[in-house]
Design a protein around this motif. Structure first.
Motif, PDB file in Angstrom:
ATOM      1  N   VAL A 112      11.039  97.069  54.354  1.00 42.60           N
ATOM      2  CA  VAL A 112      11.977  97.016  55.484  1.00 42.60           C
ATOM      3  C   VAL A 112      13.417  96.940  54.992  1.00 42.60           C
ATOM      4  O   VAL A 112      14.338  97.449  55.638  1.00 42.60           O
ATOM      5  CB  VAL A 112      11.636  95.806  56.394  1.00 42.60           C
ATOM      6  N   GLY A 113      13.615  96.340  53.832  1.00 42.13           N
ATOM      7  CA  GLY A 113      14.962  96.234  53.285  1.00 42.13           C
ATOM      8  C   GLY A 113      15.595  97.568  52.953  1.00 42.13           C
ATOM      9  O   GLY A 113      16.815  97.649  52.740  1.00 42.13           O
ATOM     10  N   LEU A 114      14.794  98.653  52.897  1.00 40.26           N
ATOM     11  CA  LEU A 114      15.344  99.980  52.624  1.00 40.26           C
ATOM     12  C   LEU A 114      16.042 100.578  53.835  1.00 40.26           C
ATOM     13  O   LEU A 114      16.682 101.622  53.717  1.00 40.26           O
ATOM     14  CB  LEU A 114      14.225 100.927  52.159  1.00 40.26           C
ATOM     15  N   LEU A 115      15.904  99.945  55.001  1.00 43.97           N
ATOM     16  CA  LEU A 115      16.589 100.433  56.199  1.00 43.97           C
ATOM     17  C   LEU A 115      18.076 100.099  56.108  1.00 43.97           C
ATOM     18  O   LEU A 115      18.452  98.937  55.988  1.00 43.97           O
ATOM     19  CB  LEU A 115      16.000  99.785  57.454  1.00 43.97           C
ATOM     20  N   GLU A 116      18.907 101.116  56.181  1.00 40.37           N
ATOM     21  CA  GLU A 116      20.355 100.914  56.117  1.00 40.37           C
ATOM     22  C   GLU A 116      20.923 101.016  57.533  1.00 40.37           C
ATOM     23  O   GLU A 116      21.662 101.927  57.880  1.00 40.37           O
ATOM     24  CB  GLU A 116      20.998 101.941  55.192  1.00 40.37           C
ATOM     25  N   THR A 117      20.529 100.059  58.372  1.00 38.06           N
ATOM     26  CA  THR A 117      20.953 100.054  59.761  1.00 38.06           C
ATOM     27  C   THR A 117      21.343  98.638  60.155  1.00 38.06           C
ATOM     28  O   THR A 117      21.109  97.679  59.420  1.00 38.06           O
ATOM     29  CB  THR A 117      19.822 100.543  60.691  1.00 38.06           C
ATOM     30  N   SER A 118      21.902  98.525  61.340  1.00 37.69           N
ATOM     31  CA  SER A 118      22.250  97.202  61.860  1.00 37.69           C
ATOM     32  C   SER A 118      20.987  96.487  62.333  1.00 37.69           C
ATOM     33  O   SER A 118      19.909  97.071  62.428  1.00 37.69           O
ATOM     34  CB  SER A 118      23.241  97.344  63.021  1.00 37.69           C
ATOM     35  N   ALA A 119      21.135  95.206  62.659  1.00 38.56           N
ATOM     36  CA  ALA A 119      19.975  94.402  63.067  1.00 38.56           C
ATOM     37  C   ALA A 119      19.362  94.925  64.366  1.00 38.56           C
ATOM     38  O   ALA A 119      18.135  94.934  64.524  1.00 38.56           O
ATOM     39  CB  ALA A 119      20.394  92.941  63.235  1.00 38.56           C
ATOM     40  N   ASN A 120      20.204  95.383  65.308  1.00 42.43           N
ATOM     41  CA  ASN A 120      19.679  95.884  66.583  1.00 42.43           C
ATOM     42  C   ASN A 120      18.816  97.127  66.378  1.00 42.43           C
ATOM     43  O   ASN A 120      17.720  97.247  66.934  1.00 42.43           O
ATOM     44  CB  ASN A 120      20.832  96.202  67.539  1.00 42.43           C
TER      45      ASN A 120
END
Length: 604
Positions: A303-311
């Motif tokens: 999941v840490g590979l997601l480069e997005t905001s928390a929302n």
């Protein structure tokens, strides 16, 4: 504002501690300064906007500082630091190699190197875009770079290290600057926005950071542009409209439609995207990234590979729960193939729409009038009780085990049969291997054309039976049935099928007949091949092979699947002349003895 300074210059780092995303490099440089182990030449390389020239200036300033701090930073109070901050230092020279790339320019630089500094400890020469120097200029610079005076330091910066001569690279300490992470850029933009009194949404700053592609300077330039448009309130909607970015919502919506197998809404959504001015390849690239994000969201470790905001991350986690890993891997392969072949296609929009329809079929390959999203299998209706059987129907056949659930929707009936829906369809003769069940009059349906918009929707098989169709006037009018057949039945017609389909293609004939096909559950015929070339040959004739098998075996539920194997299968028949001879010699060793004694060649 008359004296406006762009953010990339206004917030340019002035110390190693304020450099964003290059901690390993700045720590190395600070340690070298503290330990008095400063190299004679440095090469800073990496993509644009990541801090190469900035770090070169900070290094030049720090090594000339007369009172370093305990952290290894310049004091900003001594004469050398003050002159550097005013851009009036005589010990630091910057040369743009893009416009000063001749031998004469390098000779002038070499002449300046011979003069020691009048104040300060080092003379530092920063050569930006050094890869633009000509070969002759590089050669003129070699000797000075290898054996400079003790007071001379060279810092070379470039975005294209591969264009620099190896003899230059071997004389430098090389520092590779990496792209700055999305989170680092977003945090820095939030700090800049706070200093500029701009109220910016976190999602908006993440979009800017992603669009910058690892370059902080690009991110700050986009930030200035958007603030000029939006004022002191920067929203997510304003960012995606101005930067021509596809909204996350489009990808989440279209993925939901794909999971439902809803072709109509999928195509309408793509049409809306294209009408908004987005290119089809831009969309399919973004869809591939979206599917990748869904895949990494399924595992807590990735999941840490997601480069997005928390929302946005929460939305990915929610949607990924509805996607199986097998679907995501196959969908990624489809989208990647579409992306690769998009430019070569003459009808690009049709190419894109076909890929999306394949994705819909991949997510929901089986439709059922009763099942949600077409997930339930289409089962054969149960035999009516004897009491409800009309007197004019034939007696109930001998009891047999119930047939397994079929894997093909009713809409899979060939178009030839659909077009003749108005004509009476005669029932197929009963094979001796298994009795054929006839439907009761109440189950008789009239098969009509299928609308593409309803093709993948639940309950979108054939047209609903009308009242006239339920009358027992023509009980012999039946749709093509799905007769049970055995492995033996399949093998009996397989070779005649190969002779018919591959009569003009010896290679395909050998591919089809060198191994025995295997019948598995759900009327699936599995053909084993040796490589991808044979698989593509069978795929090119897939429709003809299925048509022949379905017609001869009286079963429209037959599916064809290929299996590529790298090792020989025991059931593989002899293929070449040598293999045939070896098989004969294995059964009768005297044949090999005869061949050796007569010195015969193997030619069939």
């Amino acid at each position: 504002m008359e004296n406006f300074i762009v953010s990339a210059r206004k917030y340019r780092p002035a110390s190693f501690a304020t450099v964003i995303g290059q901690a390993s490099i700045t720590n190395t440089l600070k340690n070298a300064i503290r330990n008095q182990q400063i190299a004679q030449a440095f090469l800073f390389t990496g993509p644009r906007g990541v801090g190469k020239t900035t770090c070169a200036r900070i290094l030049a300033k720090t090594i000339n500082c007369r009172s370093l701090t305990t952290e290894g930073e310049a004091c900003n109070e001594c004469e050398s630091c003050l002159s550097f901050n005013k851009s009036s230092s005589f010990n630091i020279y910057e040369l743009d190699a893009a416009s000063n790339n001749s031998v004469d320019d390098i000779r002038n630089l070499v002449d300046q190197v011979r003069i020691p500094p009048q104040s300060g400890k080092y003379k530092v020469y920063i050569i930006d875009e050094v890869h633009m120097l000509s070969t002759a200029a590089f050669n003129a610079f070699l000797k000075t770079l290898e054996e400079p005076p003790a007071y001379a330091k060279f810092i070379l910066a470039t975005t294209e290290k591969h264009k620099i001569l190896p003899t230059i690279l071997s004389r430098c300490q090389i520092f590779d600057f990496r792209r700055i992470g999305v989170e680092d850029i977003a945090h820095h933009l939030a700090w800049v926005a706070e200093n500029e009194h701009v109220n910016a949404d976190p999602d908006a700053l993440h979009i800017i950071a992603q669009k910058a592609d690892g370059g902080l300077r690009d991110a700050l330039s986009m930030f200035d542009q958007l603030v000029s448009f939006a004022g002191d309130r920067l929203t997510y909607k304003q960012v995606i409209d101005n930067l021509n970015v596809l909204d996350y919502d489009y990808y989440f919506r279209i993925t939901d439609f794909i999971l439902e197998g809803n072709i109509s809404q999928t195509l309408l959504t793509v049409n809306e995207i294209i009408d908004n001015g987005f290119d089809g390849q831009h969309f399919i690239t973004g869809l591939g990234q979206h599917l990748r994000n869904l895949l990494v969201s399924r595992d807590e470790e990735t999941v840490g590979l997601l480069e997005t905001s928390a929302n946005i991350r929460n939305l990915y986690l929610k949607q990924s729960a509805a996607c199986s890993p097998d679907f995501l891997l196959k969908a990624l392969d489809l989208s990647n193939n579409c992306d690769l072949s998009y430019k070569a296609s003459n009808n690009k929009r049709l190419h894109l729409e076909i890929a999306l329809m394949q994705l819909c079929n991949l997510a929901s390959p089986v439709q059922s009038p009763a099942g949600p999203r077409g997930a339930a299998a289409l089962a054969i209706p149960k035999e009516p009780a004897p009491a409800s059987r009309p007197a004019d129907l034939s007696p109930k056949p001998q009891e047999q085990p119930p047939l397994k659930t079929l894997q093909e929707p009713e809409s899979g009936i060939p178009a030839a049969n659909v077009s003749k829906a108005a004509e009476p369809l005669t029932s197929y003769p009963v094979k001796t291997t298994a009795p054929v069940r006839k439907e009761s009059p109440a189950e008789v349906k009239t098969y009509t054309g299928v609308n593409i918009g309803n093709l993948m929707k639940p309950g979108s098989g054939a047209a609903a039976p009308s009242k006239e169709n339920t009358l027992a006037e023509e009980p012999e009018v039946l749709p093509p049935d799905r007769e049970v057949f055995t492995q033996h039945d399949l093998e009996l017609i397989w070779r005649p099928m190969a002779e018919t389909i591959a009569k003009d293609s010896p290679n395909l004939f050998n591919t089809l007949t060198c191994r025995i096909p295997v019948l598995t559950d759900g009327f699936k015929v599995v053909v084993t091949v040796d490589n991808k070339i044979q698989e593509s040959e069978i795929f090119g004739k897939r429709a003809e092979i299925l048509g022949y098998l379905r017609k001869e075996l009286k079963n429209w539920g037959i599916q064809l699947e290929t299996l590529v194997t790298d090792r020989p299968v025991e059931s593989r028949k002899p293929y070449t002349d040598q293999e045939k001879f070896n098989a004969m010699a294995e059964r009768n060793p005297a044949i090999k003895t005869l061949k050796d004694q007569l010195n015969l060649d193997i030619e069939m």
